[in-house]
Design a protein around this motif. Sequence first.
Motif, PDB file in Angstrom:
ATOM      1  N   UNK A 124       0.782  -1.228   0.000  1.00 36.96           N
ATOM      2  CA  UNK A 124       0.000   0.000   0.000  1.00 36.96           C
ATOM      3  C   UNK A 124       0.813   1.276   0.000  1.00 36.96           C
ATOM      4  N   UNK A 125       2.100   1.196  -0.314  1.00 34.12           N
ATOM      5  CA  UNK A 125       2.929   2.401  -0.363  1.00 34.12           C
ATOM      6  C   UNK A 125       2.598   3.197  -1.627  1.00 34.12           C
ATOM      7  N   UNK A 126       2.878   4.485  -1.589  1.00 30.49           N
ATOM      8  CA  UNK A 126       2.566   5.371  -2.710  1.00 30.49           C
ATOM      9  C   UNK A 126       3.775   5.447  -3.635  1.00 30.49           C
ATOM     10  N   UNK A 127       3.556   5.170  -4.900  1.00 29.70           N
ATOM     11  CA  UNK A 127       4.606   5.279  -5.913  1.00 29.70           C
ATOM     12  C   UNK A 127       3.959   5.809  -7.195  1.00 29.70           C
ATOM     13  N   UNK A 128       4.714   5.789  -8.287  1.00 27.36           N
ATOM     14  CA  UNK A 128       4.189   6.329  -9.541  1.00 27.36           C
ATOM     15  C   UNK A 128       2.951   5.554 -10.015  1.00 27.36           C
ATOM     16  N   UNK A 129       3.004   4.252  -9.919  1.00 28.90           N
ATOM     17  CA  UNK A 129       1.862   3.443 -10.340  1.00 28.90           C
ATOM     18  C   UNK A 129       0.620   3.761  -9.503  1.00 28.90           C
ATOM     19  N   UNK A 130       0.814   3.927  -8.219  1.00 29.02           N
ATOM     20  CA  UNK A 130      -0.308   4.278  -7.333  1.00 29.02           C
ATOM     21  C   UNK A 130      -0.860   5.660  -7.697  1.00 29.02           C
ATOM     22  N   UNK A 131       0.031   6.561  -8.109  1.00 28.94           N
ATOM     23  CA  UNK A 131      -0.414   7.878  -8.554  1.00 28.94           C
ATOM     24  C   UNK A 131      -1.306   7.798  -9.778  1.00 28.94           C
ATOM     25  N   UNK A 132      -0.897   6.968 -10.736  1.00 31.31           N
ATOM     26  CA  UNK A 132      -1.734   6.774 -11.921  1.00 31.31           C
ATOM     27  C   UNK A 132      -3.058   6.113 -11.550  1.00 31.31           C
ATOM     28  N   UNK A 133      -3.011   5.155 -10.636  1.00 32.35           N
ATOM     29  CA  UNK A 133      -4.232   4.481 -10.205  1.00 32.35           C
ATOM     30  C   UNK A 133      -5.190   5.477  -9.547  1.00 32.35           C
ATOM     31  N   UNK A 134      -4.650   6.325  -8.699  1.00 30.46           N
ATOM     32  CA  UNK A 134      -5.466   7.339  -8.024  1.00 30.46           C
ATOM     33  C   UNK A 134      -6.077   8.302  -9.034  1.00 30.46           C
ATOM     34  N   UNK A 135      -5.266   8.743  -9.992  1.00 29.46           N
ATOM     35  CA  UNK A 135      -5.774   9.645 -11.029  1.00 29.46           C
ATOM     36  C   UNK A 135      -6.875   8.954 -11.839  1.00 29.46           C
ATOM     37  N   UNK A 136      -6.690   7.685 -12.148  1.00 28.09           N
ATOM     38  CA  UNK A 136      -7.704   6.939 -12.890  1.00 28.09           C
ATOM     39  C   UNK A 136      -9.009   6.838 -12.130  1.00 28.09           C
ATOM     40  N   UNK A 137      -8.923   6.624 -10.812  1.00 30.48           N
ATOM     41  CA  UNK A 137     -10.141   6.558  -9.993  1.00 30.48           C
ATOM     42  C   UNK A 137     -10.809   7.924  -9.916  1.00 30.48           C
ATOM     43  N   UNK A 138     -10.011   8.987  -9.774  1.00 29.38           N
ATOM     44  CA  UNK A 138     -10.568  10.339  -9.667  1.00 29.38           C
ATOM     45  C   UNK A 138     -11.311  10.761 -10.931  1.00 29.38           C
ATOM     46  N   UNK A 139     -10.775  10.367 -12.081  1.00 28.13           N
ATOM     47  CA  UNK A 139     -11.387  10.761 -13.352  1.00 28.13           C
ATOM     48  C   UNK A 139     -12.315   9.689 -13.921  1.00 28.13           C
ATOM     49  N   UNK A 140     -12.468   8.572 -13.199  1.00 24.99           N
ATOM     50  CA  UNK A 140     -13.354   7.514 -13.660  1.00 24.99           C
ATOM     51  C   UNK A 140     -12.835   6.793 -14.898  1.00 24.99           C
ATOM     52  N   UNK A 141     -11.523   6.777 -15.076  1.00 26.20           N
ATOM     53  CA  UNK A 141     -10.905   6.143 -16.252  1.00 26.20           C
ATOM     54  C   UNK A 141      -9.739   5.248 -15.818  1.00 26.20           C
ATOM     55  N   UNK A 142      -9.994   4.188 -15.050  1.00 24.07           N
ATOM     56  CA  UNK A 142      -8.882   3.373 -14.534  1.00 24.07           C
ATOM     57  C   UNK A 142      -8.090   2.642 -15.619  1.00 24.07           C
ATOM     58  N   UNK A 143      -8.766   2.177 -16.663  1.00 25.22           N
ATOM     59  CA  UNK A 143      -8.055   1.447 -17.718  1.00 25.22           C
ATOM     60  C   UNK A 143      -7.055   2.357 -18.428  1.00 25.22           C
ATOM     61  N   UNK A 144      -7.518   3.577 -18.749  1.00 22.24           N
ATOM     62  CA  UNK A 144      -6.637   4.522 -19.436  1.00 22.24           C
ATOM     63  C   UNK A 144      -5.469   4.929 -18.545  1.00 22.24           C
ATOM     64  N   UNK A 145      -5.729   5.025 -17.246  1.00 22.82           N
ATOM     65  CA  UNK A 145      -4.666   5.398 -16.311  1.00 22.82           C
ATOM     66  C   UNK A 145      -3.589   4.314 -16.269  1.00 22.82           C
TER      67      UNK A 145
END
Length: 175
Positions: A124-145
Amino acid sequence: LSGKKWLDLPAAAYVNGMRSVPLVMVILGFFLLVPFLIGRPIGAETSAIVTFICFEAAYFSEIMRAGIQSISRGQVFAGQALGMSYGQNMRLVILPQAFRNMLPVLLTQTIILFQDTSLVYAIGAYDMLKGFETAGKNYGRPEEAYLMAAVVYFVMCYALSWSVKRLHQKIAIIR
């Protein structure tokens, strides 16, 4: 490389032990066992940093050992013939040549380390991949993230690998 058993055996056990276990297992083991042993949680980021240092130290030390051993014994004897101490011989004769041999492998291992940082998802540590995952959840586009994360990892690693290859060609000694 010391030739002293009391140093060689623990170093060999550490290097071979760390290199024999998958990194994700080391990350999970450290994250779950250390808090149990010390009696308090240490946090995912701290656990990841300590784990990467311990794990990569084994690989980097093996690269250093191989680089030093790649220098011919004649170079060692030449330094001794000039009256150099062991430290002077290592600093002035052996290590500059060994570093030239080690540099491409050290940089390649650094690229692998960058790629391996994505494994901290397991704790559960925060890294670049987690950042993309978070952005994908925020914008409702997890696959694109995730796709964008893959593209960014690929571009960065390809560019770094290409740079290492160019550096290796530039510093390679023709024998």
